[in-house]
Scaffold this motif. Structure first.
Motif, PDB file in Angstrom:
ATOM      1  N   GLY A 137       0.785  -1.215   0.000  1.00  0.00           N
ATOM      2  CA  GLY A 137       0.000   0.000   0.000  1.00  0.00           C
ATOM      3  C   GLY A 137       0.821   1.271   0.000  1.00  0.00           C
ATOM      4  O   GLY A 137       2.001   1.283  -0.347  1.00  0.00           O
ATOM      5  N   CYS A 138       0.179   2.347   0.421  1.00  0.00           N
ATOM      6  CA  CYS A 138       0.753   3.693   0.422  1.00  0.00           C
ATOM      7  C   CYS A 138       0.449   4.356   1.760  1.00  0.00           C
ATOM      8  O   CYS A 138      -0.649   4.194   2.300  1.00  0.00           O
ATOM      9  CB  CYS A 138       0.144   4.503  -0.724  1.00  0.00           C
ATOM     10  N   THR A 139       1.413   5.103   2.285  1.00  0.00           N
ATOM     11  CA  THR A 139       1.228   5.741   3.584  1.00  0.00           C
ATOM     12  C   THR A 139       0.146   6.822   3.550  1.00  0.00           C
ATOM     13  O   THR A 139      -0.449   7.129   4.585  1.00  0.00           O
ATOM     14  CB  THR A 139       2.544   6.365   4.063  1.00  0.00           C
ATOM     15  N   TRP A 140      -0.116   7.409   2.400  1.00  0.00           N
ATOM     16  CA  TRP A 140      -1.121   8.460   2.284  1.00  0.00           C
ATOM     17  C   TRP A 140      -2.425   7.903   1.697  1.00  0.00           C
ATOM     18  O   TRP A 140      -3.461   7.927   2.338  1.00  0.00           O
ATOM     19  CB  TRP A 140      -0.579   9.609   1.420  1.00  0.00           C
ATOM     20  N   PHE A 172      -6.692  11.131  -7.677  1.00  0.00           N
ATOM     21  CA  PHE A 172      -6.563  10.509  -8.994  1.00  0.00           C
ATOM     22  C   PHE A 172      -6.079   9.064  -8.939  1.00  0.00           C
ATOM     23  O   PHE A 172      -6.074   8.378  -9.965  1.00  0.00           O
ATOM     24  CB  PHE A 172      -5.564  11.311  -9.851  1.00  0.00           C
ATOM     25  N   CYS A 173      -5.662   8.582  -7.784  1.00  0.00           N
ATOM     26  CA  CYS A 173      -4.945   7.311  -7.679  1.00  0.00           C
ATOM     27  C   CYS A 173      -5.861   6.203  -7.181  1.00  0.00           C
ATOM     28  O   CYS A 173      -6.542   6.345  -6.166  1.00  0.00           O
ATOM     29  CB  CYS A 173      -3.747   7.464  -6.744  1.00  0.00           C
ATOM     30  N   ALA A 174      -5.831   5.067  -7.893  1.00  0.00           N
ATOM     31  CA  ALA A 174      -6.592   3.887  -7.468  1.00  0.00           C
ATOM     32  C   ALA A 174      -5.687   2.666  -7.312  1.00  0.00           C
ATOM     33  O   ALA A 174      -6.183   1.552  -7.199  1.00  0.00           O
ATOM     34  CB  ALA A 174      -7.685   3.578  -8.487  1.00  0.00           C
ATOM     35  N   PHE A 175      -4.371   2.878  -7.260  1.00  0.00           N
ATOM     36  CA  PHE A 175      -3.437   1.758  -7.258  1.00  0.00           C
ATOM     37  C   PHE A 175      -3.504   0.921  -5.984  1.00  0.00           C
ATOM     38  O   PHE A 175      -3.301  -0.286  -6.022  1.00  0.00           O
ATOM     39  CB  PHE A 175      -2.002   2.252  -7.449  1.00  0.00           C
ATOM     40  N   TYR A 176      -3.757   1.561  -4.845  1.00  0.00           N
ATOM     41  CA  TYR A 176      -3.642   0.841  -3.572  1.00  0.00           C
ATOM     42  C   TYR A 176      -4.923   0.917  -2.740  1.00  0.00           C
ATOM     43  O   TYR A 176      -4.889   0.726  -1.523  1.00  0.00           O
ATOM     44  CB  TYR A 176      -2.459   1.400  -2.769  1.00  0.00           C
ATOM     45  N   GLN A 177      -6.042   1.185  -3.397  1.00  0.00           N
ATOM     46  CA  GLN A 177      -7.300   1.298  -2.660  1.00  0.00           C
ATOM     47  C   GLN A 177      -7.753  -0.034  -2.073  1.00  0.00           C
ATOM     48  O   GLN A 177      -8.595  -0.067  -1.179  1.00  0.00           O
ATOM     49  CB  GLN A 177      -8.394   1.852  -3.581  1.00  0.00           C
ATOM     50  N   LYS A 220      -2.875  15.868  -2.756  1.00  0.00           N
ATOM     51  CA  LYS A 220      -1.577  15.262  -2.467  1.00  0.00           C
ATOM     52  C   LYS A 220      -0.830  16.181  -1.511  1.00  0.00           C
ATOM     53  O   LYS A 220      -0.691  17.378  -1.774  1.00  0.00           O
ATOM     54  CB  LYS A 220      -0.771  15.054  -3.754  1.00  0.00           C
ATOM     55  N   PRO A 221      -0.326  15.658  -0.407  1.00  0.00           N
ATOM     56  CA  PRO A 221       0.319  16.523   0.586  1.00  0.00           C
ATOM     57  C   PRO A 221       1.680  17.018   0.112  1.00  0.00           C
ATOM     58  O   PRO A 221       2.267  16.490  -0.829  1.00  0.00           O
ATOM     59  CB  PRO A 221       0.455  15.617   1.810  1.00  0.00           C
ATOM     60  N   GLY A 222       2.170  18.031   0.799  1.00  0.00           N
ATOM     61  CA  GLY A 222       3.453  18.618   0.454  1.00  0.00           C
ATOM     62  C   GLY A 222       3.274  19.838  -0.430  1.00  0.00           C
ATOM     63  O   GLY A 222       2.159  20.202  -0.827  1.00  0.00           O
ATOM     64  N   ASP A 223       4.374  20.455  -0.731  1.00  0.00           N
ATOM     65  CA  ASP A 223       4.384  21.643  -1.572  1.00  0.00           C
ATOM     66  C   ASP A 223       5.516  21.473  -2.568  1.00  0.00           C
ATOM     67  O   ASP A 223       6.658  21.223  -2.169  1.00  0.00           O
ATOM     68  CB  ASP A 223       4.611  22.894  -0.715  1.00  0.00           C
ATOM     69  N   PRO A 224       5.252  21.578  -3.865  1.00  0.00           N
ATOM     70  CA  PRO A 224       6.326  21.360  -4.843  1.00  0.00           C
ATOM     71  C   PRO A 224       7.510  22.291  -4.662  1.00  0.00           C
ATOM     72  O   PRO A 224       8.627  21.956  -5.085  1.00  0.00           O
ATOM     73  CB  PRO A 224       5.626  21.574  -6.191  1.00  0.00           C
ATOM     74  N   PRO A 234      -8.046   9.623 -16.269  1.00  0.00           N
ATOM     75  CA  PRO A 234      -8.909   9.491 -15.085  1.00  0.00           C
ATOM     76  C   PRO A 234      -9.353   8.052 -14.874  1.00  0.00           C
ATOM     77  O   PRO A 234      -9.823   7.389 -15.797  1.00  0.00           O
ATOM     78  CB  PRO A 234     -10.089  10.401 -15.404  1.00  0.00           C
ATOM     79  N   GLU A 235      -9.178   7.571 -13.651  1.00  0.00           N
ATOM     80  CA  GLU A 235      -9.565   6.213 -13.295  1.00  0.00           C
ATOM     81  C   GLU A 235     -11.009   6.220 -12.817  1.00  0.00           C
ATOM     82  O   GLU A 235     -11.354   6.921 -11.869  1.00  0.00           O
ATOM     83  CB  GLU A 235      -8.655   5.687 -12.191  1.00  0.00           C
TER      84      GLU A 235
END
Length: 370
Positions: free
Chosen positions: A140-143, A148-153, A261-265, A325-326
């Motif tokens: 999975g993913c920590t976040w 947009f992401c469905a990889f680890y749902q 998505k967290p963080g700042d570029p 889009p998924e």
């Protein structure tokens, strides 16, 4: 079609068929499993789970991507094995590797072995890791909240302890067998294995013992990476880490918030500096078309400004991933007006990156097969 050529490589066996010219090519790993085939119209890629993926273009030139049903895959496997049988004499000793298989064994038996080795499917990799050995140091993913992401749902984030990881590594080694010769490196999955602290070191040691000399790569998220120091990354590099793939997505802070998505570029330069000081190669992933038409220009402008300020070298690569889009994701539900011509937008980004002296490559998640 008649056999035109047989190639015996250390990692593969290649058969070419045709009449006047080559019309069909089939490649097998050293376990005798077909992993790639193509003819004039169609390409087939086999995943380690036994599934067969078709790629072709329709008469209009549109790219068709399809995971074949079991019955269709068995038919293709049958065609491939029949062709290999016709080449038995030319194959020599390698005939035994290939002709021991049946279509059912390639789909059913190998599918069961894959599911025994990987508790969860391998959801996604960067393109330069498609031929790596994937080891699931985490699930999975920590976040796991990006819109947009469905990889680890389908899975919670979970760390693997050394004993469980060692058993997993041995199952993967068994699954690959002599097919390991095709694999270039090791990829630590799932989405954010580099978020681990000291717990990652015994896992790296287990991987190095099982796959000596192979460089390690992994995904990294900005918000996790910023918690580590340059010395930390140097320690990981000393234990085999060579390549880090970061899902930057955009240089536009407003768009990143829209994607949840967290963080700042704007914090990315500090992380890039730390990773490069440790001697690591970078793969920076940008979602071209993200946010659709409303964000198009700000996404482009802020991303280029961000990339222009990074200390990247010729060994680093920027991946341009078309926004697809998924269905079922919050992003798809929001339905922002799409960029009118996504292919043209990808070309615009690629030209701009070349002007900055950066290497760029397409990363279409629909092409992923492990």
């Amino acid at each position: 079609m008649r056999l035109i050529r047989v190639e015996h490589h250390p990692a593969s066996t290649v058969l070419a068929f045709g009449e006047e010219a080559i019309e069909r090519v089939v490649s097998f790993d050293r376990e005798g499993r077909p992993f790639y085939a193509y003819d004039r119209q169609t390409a087939w890629k086999r995943g380690l789970d036994g599934r067969l993926h078709l790629r072709r273009r329709d008469p209009s030139g549109r790219r068709i991507r399809e995971a074949l049903s079991r019955s269709d895959a068995l038919a293709v496997y049958g065609m491939i094995l029949e062709a290999a049988g016709q080449a038995r004499d030319a194959l020599g000793a390698r005939a035994a590797e290939i002709l021991r298989w049946t279509p059912e064994a390639l789909w059913d038996d190998e599918g069961r072995r894959y599911r025994a080795a990987y508790r969860w499917p391998v959801s996604i990799l960067p393109p330069d890791a498609y031929l790596d050995v994937v080891l699931q140091a985490t699930y999975g993913c920590t976040w796991n909240k990006c819109t947009f992401c469905a990889f680890y749902q389908d899975r919670p984030f979970e760390k693997r302890d050394p004993d469980a990881f060692r058993a997993h590594v041995e199952a993967v080694r068994s699954l690959l067998g002599r097919g390991l010769r095709l694999r270039r490196g090791v990829f630590f999955a799932d989405g954010n294995a580099l978020a681990l602290g000291e717990a990652i070191f015994p896992l790296l040691d287990i991987a190095a013992a099982a796959f000596p000399g192979r460089p390690v790569a992994a995904f990294l998220d900005l918000w996790s990476g910023l918690k580590k120091t340059s010395n930390w990354w140097a320690r990981l590099a000393g234990r085999g880490l060579r390549r880090v793939a970061i899902g930057v997505e955009t240089g536009d802070p407003a768009l990143l918030r829209f994607l949840n998505k967290p963080g700042d570029p704007r914090e990315l330069p500090a992380l890039v500096t730390a990773l490069k000081a440790a001697g690591l190669e970078l793969r920076l992933i940008f979602l071209v078309g993200a946010g659709g038409a409303p964000f198009r220009e700000a996404h482009f402008r802020h991303s280029l400004d961000l990339l222009a300020g990074l200390s990247l070298g010729p060994e680093d690569l920027v991946y341009l991933s078309p926004m697809v889009p998924e269905p079922g994701t919050p992003y798809a539900a929001a339905a922002p007006e799409p960029v009118s011509d996504l292919e043209a937008e990808l070309r615009r980004w690629a030209r701009a990156l070349r002007r900055l002296g950066l290497r760029a490559s397409r990363y279409d998640i629909r092409e992923f097969v492990y």
